[in-house]
Design an enzyme around this catalytic site. Structure first.
Site, short mmCIF file in Angstrom:
data_model
loop_
_atom_site.label_atom_id
_atom_site.label_comp_id
_atom_site.label_asym_id
_atom_site.label_seq_id
_atom_site.Cartn_x
_atom_site.Cartn_y
_atom_site.Cartn_z
CB CYS A 96 2.86 -14.61 -2.56
SG CYS A 96 3.03 -16.37 -2.25
CG HIS A 195 4.02 -13.38 2.39
ND1 HIS A 195 2.95 -12.86 1.71
CD2 HIS A 195 4.21 -14.64 1.89
CE1 HIS A 195 2.50 -13.77 0.85
NE2 HIS A 195 3.24 -14.85 0.92
#
Ligand code: GLN
Length: 226
Positions: A96, A195
């Site tokens: 990310c 995630h």
């Protein structure tokens, strides 16, 4: 002679770690231990010296826009060593916010442009339409992956010949709402919006362990030229 110690660098561990990303490193340590390897994890944070070639694996987790701004300038000190390491085909996983900073820039929702390392031809922008939050599913070369995403930046590849996505979306957004792809594979570099952490998906975790062990054998046999 082979040493049984795997060295992992965790870039800005204290600042870049959203939604359980440090779990990726924990899972790798667990899998490596099962194969008889000890691991040493070094938090490379603000002001620290860092030579990528001292490590078997580099991890860079996600972060809020604020933390990305805090580390952006310091990170530039490591541009050359990271660029050589990645282009030499050594293993690195970026999640990310860390993934975004490997490209040329990330333009945030407050209009700030955070300079990236410009190692990989991609850029990230906020567009007013969407924050991408929720569960994701996508197909990779190692099989299906299930994870969680939460980002406002939309990532676009600037050179699609050179960069291949990590996977094709089944559910969720991935890099952006248009392209139907998630993350990036370049040699032994993986970038991803996942995630959860990503490496709870054992198919990807085992692939990363293989990359780490291959690099480790090479590194201890003949230390790479820097
Ligand atoms: N701050 C970035 C974004 O919102 C990355 C978020 C994250 O790492 N979870 O796009």
């Amino acid at each position: 002679m082979e040493t049984k110690l795997i060295k992992i660098a965790y870039l800005y561990e204290n600042l870049m770690n959203t939604y359980g990303d440090s779990g990726d490193v924990k899972i790798l340590r667990f899998l490596l231990k099962r194969q008889g390897y000890e691991t040493q994890v070094t938090n490379v944070s603000l002001g620290d010296d860092f030579d990528a070639f001292d490590y078997d694996f580099i991890f860079f987790g996600g972060g809020q826009d604020f933390e990305q701004t805090v580390i952006a300038k310091d990170l530039q000190r490591h541009q050359a060593t990271l660029s050589k390491y990645i282009h030499a085909g050594h293993p690195m996983l970026c999640i990310c916010g860390g993934y975004q900073l490997m490209g040329s820039y990330y333009k945030t929702n407050s209009g700030i442009t955070i300079k990236g390392l410009n190692i990989l031809p991609l850029h990230t922008i906020f567009k007013a339409d969407k924050r991408m939050i929720g569960d994701t599913r996508y197909m990779t070369e190692w099989g299906e992956v299930r994870a969680f995403e939460n980002h406002s930046g939309q990532t676009y590849f600037d050179n699609t010949d050179q960069l291949h996505p990590l996977g094709n979306m089944i559910a969720g957004y991935g890099n952006n709402p248009q392209d139907g792809v998630e993350g990036l594979r370049y040699r032994h570099f993986i970038g991803s919006y996942s995630h959860g952490p990503l490496l709870k998906n054992m198919n990807v975790a085992n692939a990363v362990v293989k990359m780490i062990l291959a690099h480790h054998q090479e590194r201890v046999a003949a230390p790479a030229t820097k």
